[in-house]
Design a protein around this motif. Structure first.
Motif, PDB file in Angstrom:
ATOM      1  N   VAL A  19       0.861  -1.180   0.000  1.00 25.17           N
ATOM      2  CA  VAL A  19       0.000   0.000   0.000  1.00 25.17           C
ATOM      3  C   VAL A  19       0.900   1.234   0.000  1.00 25.17           C
ATOM      4  O   VAL A  19       1.728   1.411   0.885  1.00 25.17           O
ATOM      5  N   VAL A  20       0.756   2.045  -1.055  1.00 24.08           N
ATOM      6  CA  VAL A  20       1.611   3.219  -1.204  1.00 24.08           C
ATOM      7  C   VAL A  20       0.720   4.463  -1.290  1.00 24.08           C
ATOM      8  O   VAL A  20      -0.305   4.458  -1.974  1.00 24.08           O
ATOM      9  N   GLN A  21       1.115   5.528  -0.598  1.00 23.49           N
ATOM     10  CA  GLN A  21       0.347   6.783  -0.627  1.00 23.49           C
ATOM     11  C   GLN A  21       1.176   7.874  -1.286  1.00 23.49           C
ATOM     12  O   GLN A  21       2.387   7.936  -1.090  1.00 23.49           O
ATOM     13  N   CYS A  22       0.491   8.739  -2.023  1.00 26.93           N
ATOM     14  CA  CYS A  22       1.158   9.904  -2.579  1.00 26.93           C
ATOM     15  C   CYS A  22       0.350  11.107  -2.137  1.00 26.93           C
ATOM     16  O   CYS A  22      -0.860  11.173  -2.355  1.00 26.93           O
ATOM     17  N   GLU A  23       1.029  12.036  -1.488  1.00 22.42           N
ATOM     18  CA  GLU A  23       0.317  13.185  -0.959  1.00 22.42           C
ATOM     19  C   GLU A  23       0.715  14.450  -1.713  1.00 22.42           C
ATOM     20  O   GLU A  23       1.892  14.771  -1.835  1.00 22.42           O
ATOM     21  N   ALA A  24      -0.315  15.141  -2.258  1.00 23.53           N
ATOM     22  CA  ALA A  24      -0.104  16.418  -2.946  1.00 23.53           C
ATOM     23  C   ALA A  24      -0.565  17.508  -1.996  1.00 23.53           C
ATOM     24  O   ALA A  24      -1.648  17.426  -1.434  1.00 23.53           O
ATOM     25  N   SER A  25       0.266  18.527  -1.815  1.00 25.63           N
ATOM     26  CA  SER A  25      -0.136  19.581  -0.882  1.00 25.63           C
ATOM     27  C   SER A  25       0.289  20.946  -1.402  1.00 25.63           C
ATOM     28  O   SER A  25       1.101  21.059  -2.315  1.00 25.63           O
ATOM     29  N   GLY A  26      -0.322  21.980  -0.817  1.00 29.21           N
ATOM     30  CA  GLY A  26       0.079  23.364  -1.106  1.00 29.21           C
ATOM     31  C   GLY A  26      -0.333  23.867  -2.468  1.00 29.21           C
ATOM     32  O   GLY A  26       0.295  24.775  -2.994  1.00 29.21           O
ATOM     33  N   PHE A  27      -1.382  23.297  -3.060  1.00 32.16           N
ATOM     34  CA  PHE A  27      -1.734  23.740  -4.411  1.00 32.16           C
ATOM     35  C   PHE A  27      -3.030  24.547  -4.436  1.00 32.16           C
ATOM     36  O   PHE A  27      -3.861  24.456  -3.542  1.00 32.16           O
ATOM     37  N   ALA A  28      -3.177  25.330  -5.465  1.00 32.77           N
ATOM     38  CA  ALA A  28      -4.388  26.107  -5.726  1.00 32.77           C
ATOM     39  C   ALA A  28      -4.374  26.454  -7.215  1.00 32.77           C
ATOM     40  O   ALA A  28      -3.300  26.671  -7.769  1.00 32.77           O
ATOM     41  N   PRO A  29      -5.490  26.517  -7.903  1.00 30.11           N
ATOM     42  CA  PRO A  29      -6.834  26.221  -7.412  1.00 30.11           C
ATOM     43  C   PRO A  29      -7.039  24.703  -7.229  1.00 30.11           C
ATOM     44  O   PRO A  29      -6.148  23.910  -7.515  1.00 30.11           O
ATOM     45  N   LEU A  30      -8.242  24.376  -6.779  1.00 28.53           N
ATOM     46  CA  LEU A  30      -8.569  22.980  -6.508  1.00 28.53           C
ATOM     47  C   LEU A  30      -8.907  22.279  -7.817  1.00 28.53           C
ATOM     48  O   LEU A  30     -10.048  22.152  -8.207  1.00 28.53           O
ATOM     49  N   GLY A  41      -5.044  28.556   2.730  1.00 28.31           N
ATOM     50  CA  GLY A  41      -5.996  28.495   1.619  1.00 28.31           C
ATOM     51  C   GLY A  41      -5.622  27.494   0.546  1.00 28.31           C
ATOM     52  O   GLY A  41      -6.418  27.231  -0.354  1.00 28.31           O
ATOM     53  N   THR A  42      -4.410  26.942   0.615  1.00 30.61           N
ATOM     54  CA  THR A  42      -4.021  25.955  -0.405  1.00 30.61           C
ATOM     55  C   THR A  42      -4.690  24.621  -0.090  1.00 30.61           C
ATOM     56  O   THR A  42      -5.143  24.387   1.021  1.00 30.61           O
ATOM     57  N   TYR A  43      -4.704  23.757  -1.089  1.00 32.55           N
ATOM     58  CA  TYR A  43      -5.394  22.487  -0.948  1.00 32.55           C
ATOM     59  C   TYR A  43      -4.432  21.322  -0.817  1.00 32.55           C
ATOM     60  O   TYR A  43      -3.257  21.436  -1.193  1.00 32.55           O
ATOM     61  N   GLY A  44      -4.959  20.235  -0.292  1.00 31.61           N
ATOM     62  CA  GLY A  44      -4.197  19.003  -0.178  1.00 31.61           C
ATOM     63  C   GLY A  44      -5.087  17.835  -0.580  1.00 31.61           C
ATOM     64  O   GLY A  44      -6.306  17.876  -0.381  1.00 31.61           O
ATOM     65  N   GLN A  45      -4.490  16.826  -1.176  1.00 32.10           N
ATOM     66  CA  GLN A  45      -5.241  15.657  -1.605  1.00 32.10           C
ATOM     67  C   GLN A  45      -4.245  14.514  -1.737  1.00 32.10           C
ATOM     68  O   GLN A  45      -3.075  14.752  -2.022  1.00 32.10           O
ATOM     69  N   SER A  46      -4.710  13.262  -1.501  1.00 38.83           N
ATOM     70  CA  SER A  46      -3.754  12.173  -1.689  1.00 38.83           C
ATOM     71  C   SER A  46      -4.384  11.001  -2.419  1.00 38.83           C
ATOM     72  O   SER A  46      -5.605  10.913  -2.555  1.00 38.83           O
ATOM     73  N   THR A  47      -3.516  10.132  -2.901  1.00 30.31           N
ATOM     74  CA  THR A  47      -3.977   8.951  -3.617  1.00 30.31           C
ATOM     75  C   THR A  47      -3.326   7.732  -2.984  1.00 30.31           C
ATOM     76  O   THR A  47      -2.177   7.774  -2.560  1.00 30.31           O
ATOM     77  N   ARG A  48      -4.101   6.640  -2.895  1.00 25.41           N
ATOM     78  CA  ARG A  48      -3.641   5.435  -2.220  1.00 25.41           C
ATOM     79  C   ARG A  48      -3.646   4.315  -3.249  1.00 25.41           C
ATOM     80  O   ARG A  48      -4.662   4.056  -3.888  1.00 25.41           O
ATOM     81  N   LEU A  49      -2.485   3.692  -3.404  1.00 24.92           N
ATOM     82  CA  LEU A  49      -2.335   2.652  -4.419  1.00 24.92           C
ATOM     83  C   LEU A  49      -2.156   1.306  -3.739  1.00 24.92           C
ATOM     84  O   LEU A  49      -1.344   1.176  -2.826  1.00 24.92           O
ATOM     85  N   GLU A  50      -2.935   0.322  -4.169  1.00 25.76           N
ATOM     86  CA  GLU A  50      -2.708  -1.037  -3.699  1.00 25.76           C
ATOM     87  C   GLU A  50      -1.970  -1.760  -4.804  1.00 25.76           C
ATOM     88  O   GLU A  50      -2.545  -2.106  -5.832  1.00 25.76           O
TER      89      GLU A  50
END
Ligand SMILES: *[C@@H]1O[C@H](CO)[C@@H](O)[C@H](O)[C@H]1NC(C)=O
Length: 441
Positions: free
Chosen positions: A310-321, A353-362
């Protein structure tokens, strides 16, 4: 001699070109601008009409050029204006009529303008002097123009001696940054320039500049400057300022935001007030910041074939959404291929105000050979970002069909050999025994 004549010709050519260029740039003629005349008709219960019109622009009122005054057949001669614009703001090449076959056009709208004193706190002092309204008794028009590819936006107020259709530009406000994208935390300049006809009695009575911000229907004041008393009358945005010297000397009313924040994205309206008149342009600012990526766990643990990581990739500090996250794998063959079976989380918003989102890979490691490079890809309006980590798969895999066949083959051969050897030995053993038996007899 030939050299000399060549040089001579070149000189002549240069001079001719220069004369042509100079004469065309100093020409008081500008391309005519196709425009819509938009009028509200009080007599017709407020119905609004929109008619084709044509604006002939010249920078000098005394130059009339018969050739440029030909009126196209589809335009009513009553809808043709002969505008004098000494500042040549309306002469910009982005307002030229489109060339044949091009779909894009500059936009233009002209309509009657109603002058009135403003009640805004920082504008009202401009009209307290009891200015004689004789000058105001004329036909006033306001024109709004947007150049090709949004290179320029202009709003002009013009005065036409009653019923002449020959307006003079009195006030022009323009911007060359119709749509601006800026990175987070950087300074940004929103261009706004204005020009006031120095021969107008309204010039010299003072002016006021106001910047307002609008986003999704909500508006607020950013900064108001009272040019009559030369002071900032109000400011509601920290770090917002004007170039006060340029403002008075060159009509440079550009807004400077010293450090952009995500909440600065939106529409900014620059309004310049003269006594009884005002003109405004709107510009868009969008703060665009691409994400930073990180992969967890990092480094990846060694995997055995068939194990699911299980691997996660986290994106942070971005705008716009607006983000698309995906995964790629590059194996020993050097070819990248997309990986499915990832899930994307909902977004979060950080304090800035920046956004964060992540993706989880199996990640099923059984088809990945001995490993390779795993990459997380984030596609964002601010640019595409990638983060990679290496994956190692160790140990033997469960045997393939070919391997099994080979092993069966080898086993059969071995079995055959053993059989042959043991048969040979056992048969020779019997012979010996036979001989012994025979001797004993
Ligand atoms: C207006 O002022 C700003 C800030 O000083 C400057 O960067 C900009 O170039 C000026 N614009 C013009 C047209 O002079």
């Amino acid at each position: 001699m030939t050299d000399f004549s060549t040089i001579y010709k070149l000189c002549l050519l240069t001079v001719t070109c220069c004369i042509q260029a100079c004469s065309s740039s100093s020409s008081s003629r500008c391309p005519a601008v196709e425009c819509w005349l938009v009028q509200d008709h009080v007599s017709r219960r407020g119905a609004t009409t929109q008619e084709k019109s044509l604006l002939h622009i010249r920078t000098d009122a005394n130059s009339r050029d018969a050739a440029s005054e030909q009126i196209p057949s589809d335009i009513n001669p009553d809808r043709v204006f002969f505008i004098t614009d000494p500042a040549a703001t309306l002469c910009h090449q982005s307002l030229s009529p489109p060339t044949r076959g091009s779909l894009q056009k500059a936009q233009c709208e002209i309509s009657p303008f109603l002058h009135q004193p403003s009640t805004l706190k920082w504008v009202a002092p401009l009209t307290v002097t009891g200015f004689s309204p004789v000058y105001l008794q004329a036909d006033w028009f306001s024109a709004a123009l947007l150049g090709l590819n949004k290179q320029l936006i202009i709003s002009s107020i013009m005065r036409s001696p009653t019923a002449t259709k020959e307006p003079n530009v009195i006030l022009s406000v323009s911007s060359k940054t119709v749509s601006v994208q800026a990175r987070l935390g950087k300074p940004v300049l929103l261009d706004c320039g204005f020009w006031v006809d120095p021969s107008s009695p309204l010039s010299g009575l003072g002016f006021a500049v106001e910047w307002r911000y609008q986003f999704r229907g909500k508006g607020r004041l950013v900064l108001a400057y009272d040019g009559k008393t030369d002071r900032v009358a109000d400011t509601q945005e920290e770090g917002a300022t004007l170039d006060f010297e340029g403002l008075h000397q060159k009509g440079n009313a550009s807004l400077i935001l010293q450090e952009t924040k995500v909440r600065h994205s939106g529409t900014y309206i620059c309004t310049v007030h003269l006594p009884y008149l005002q003109a405004q342009v709107a510009v868009e600012l969008e703060i665009v910041e691409p994400p930073s990526l990180s992969i967890h766990p990092s480094p990846l643990p060694l995997a055995v074939p068939g194990q699911t990581l299980v691997v996660q990739c986290e994106a942070s500090g971005f705008a716009p959404l607006s983000l698309e996250l995906s995964w790629e794998f590059k194996g020993a063959d050097g070819k990248s291929r997309p990986l499915e079976s990832a899930s994307v989380t909902g977004h979060r918003q950080a304090w800035d105000g920046t956004y964060g989102q992540s993706t989880r890979l199996e990640l099923d490691t059984s088809n990945l050979g001995t490993g390779g490079e795993l990459t997380c890809v984030a596609v964002h309006p601010g640019g595409t970002r990638r983060a990679s980590t290496s994956l190692s798969v160790i140990g033997f895999g469960s045997p393939s069909i070919e391997d099994s066949m080979a092993m069966v083959g080898v086993a059969l051969v071995l079995y055959g050999l053993i059989k042959v050897v043991s048969w040979t030995f056992s048969s020779s053993g019997t012979d010996v025994a036979d001989k012994v038996e025979k001797k004993e007899k």
